[in-house]
Each structure stands twice: as C-alpha cells, then as structure tokens.
Scaffold this active site. Structure first.
Site, PDB file in Angstrom:
ATOM      1  N   ASP A  71       0.817  -1.205   0.000  1.00 54.44           N
ATOM      2  CA  ASP A  71       0.000   0.000   0.000  1.00 54.44           C
ATOM      3  C   ASP A  71       0.856   1.263   0.000  1.00 54.44           C
ATOM      4  O   ASP A  71       1.973   1.276   0.512  1.00 54.44           O
ATOM      5  CB  ASP A  71      -0.869   0.058   1.257  1.00 54.44           C
ATOM      6  N   HIS A 216       3.796  -2.057   3.444  1.00 54.16           N
ATOM      7  CA  HIS A 216       3.914  -0.698   2.898  1.00 54.16           C
ATOM      8  C   HIS A 216       5.373  -0.478   2.501  1.00 54.16           C
ATOM      9  O   HIS A 216       6.246  -0.459   3.367  1.00 54.16           O
ATOM     10  CB  HIS A 216       3.536   0.356   3.942  1.00 54.16           C
TER      11      HIS A 216
END
Length: 260
Positions: A71, A216
C-alpha cells in the site's frame, strides 16, 4: 465477531470498561480490515465460478496460494522492491496513492505494470472514505484510476480503502466505478517499526493459505524484510500470486469486498 461486553454488569465501572473495550475493538477493526460489512473469501470467489472456468496461471484451488500486497506507494523504496520481486520471480499487487506518489514516480507505475504486477488504487490522498461526502469519495477513487490508466493503458479494477474503512456508500460508488474492495488477513504493522526481522516474524506468524499480506514499501524496514518473507513462505510450500490470480477462476465483482 462475538461481543466482548455481553457479560458485563451494568454498573458505572462496567459501563466505563465497556466503553474502553468498544474503542479498542473499533481500532482493531480499522487496522485489520475486519468490520461489520459482508466480505467474500477467495475460496468462495473461486467456487462461485464453477469447476470448468479458466483459473489463470496458477490454480489456487489446488496450490497453496498467498498474495503479497503493498500500500501507499510508489516511493523511493519501490525500485529496490521491484528488483527483489523480479529476482525472486514473485508477482505482487500494488495499491497506489495518487498525490505525491503516482505524481512523483510515474516511471515506477509503468514498471510495475510492465513487470506483471497488478496495479490498483489506494485513493488519491488517503482520505478516510467513511468520513467524506459521496462526491469526495468519487473523486478520491476516480483520480488515481485516470492516472494509472494513462500510465499503464489499463484501468484498475481493485481498490483498498484507507485503514480498511468502508461502508454502503463506498460500496455503491465502487460498483459504479467498476471497483472491488480488497482487504487483508496478514498485517505486519510495519508503520510501527523499522525492525525488518520483526516485520518478517509478524508476517510468518499470521500467514495461511489464501492469505492476503499487507505491507507498505514507504517504510524503511519493509523492503529489507521482503526477501526473507518470500524465501520462508516458499519453503513452507506457498505459491505467490496477485489478488486476481488468488480469486481465479472467479473475478472480483465491483462493489463487493474481498477478505480471506
């Protein structure tokens, strides 16, 4: 999810404790992607497609599949991550942010698509979709879609709501825009640490068949953890796939929410 307050007595202390527990549960739901809305598991998506449907490059009805997702990129760490994924021959799914990310690293968006990864949306500016008006939700979703399509030639069909927060309004707008919502089952909480070994342990402790791993690549400890995560899960017999491959022969349907 069972109630944690059902057995509490209705005393002042009990009510205060109930309030604290409710707040804790709400935070947990936001961070894990677990909430009250209905979700569809990858196995259910596969089963609904029927036995004779095409299942793509990997048959996750038989293989022990798991999806690696990232993400909030692209970032200055994404090129190194793409090198690792190429060397390990592992596909991933990238849920990208628009502002300060797609805008700043268009060449990395193109590279993700060119190297066979699934390129999807994490909104334009990471606004919490359940807190804004419908027209603002639509803008948060349409802007990254337009930019990704311009850069890659392919319009995203998947999105991940920031913090996993979604509701009926978000579902309806996603349906209009041709987007399915993808949550997760594994989180390393890599936003809380730069310890790559800890990130690796957290992923390995939670990994299971049909899992969707949330990481992430914007955080310094994450990309260095990826080779160890990949190697350890391959040793356990896992096959890495993109989210669409995980659902195949089913397909992610716009407006629906998918979570293992």
């Amino acid at each position: 999810m069972p109630s944690l307050t059902r057995k509490m007595k209705r005393t002042g202390t009990g009510l205060r404790a109930a309030a604290l527990l409710t707040a804790a549960v709400s935070l947990t739901l936001a961070l894990t992607g677990c909430s009250k809305h209905d979700t569809t598991a990858p196995s259910a998506a596969r089963a609904a497609a029927g036995a004779r449907a095409r299942f793509g490059t990997v048959d996750c009805r038989r293989a022990k599949c798991i999806a690696l997702t990232f993400d909030a990129g692209p970032s200055e760490n994404s090129a190194r991550l793409l090198d690792i994924l190429r060397d390990k021959q592992v596909p991933a799914t990238f849920f990208l942010l628009g502002k300060r990310h797609i805008e700043k690293y268009p060449e990395l968006v193109r590279r993700m698509a060119d190297e066979g990864h699934e390129v999807a949306s994490h909104t334009w500016d990471h606004r919490i979709l359940t807190r804004i008006e419908p027209e603002e939700i639509r803008e948060e979703l349409e802007r990254p879609n337009r930019e990704i399509e311009r850069l890659t030639g392919r319009r995203p069909t998947l999105m991940r709501p920031p913090q996993g927060r979604t509701n009926d309004t978000v579902h309806e707008i996603c349906r209009e825009l041709g987007l399915a919502e993808i949550l997760w089952s594994v989180t390393a909480k890599d936003y809380t640490t730069t310890d790559s070994a800890l990130i690796t342990r957290r992923v390995l402790d939670q990994a299971s068949r049909d899992g969707i791993i949330l990481l992430h690549d914007i955080y310094d400890g994450t990309v260095p953890a990826v080779p160890g995560i990949i190697d350890a899960l391959k040793e356990r017999g896992y096959v890495f796939v993109t989210v669409p491959q995980l659902l195949a022969p089913g397909r992610a349907e716009p407006g629906k929410v998918y979570r293992p």
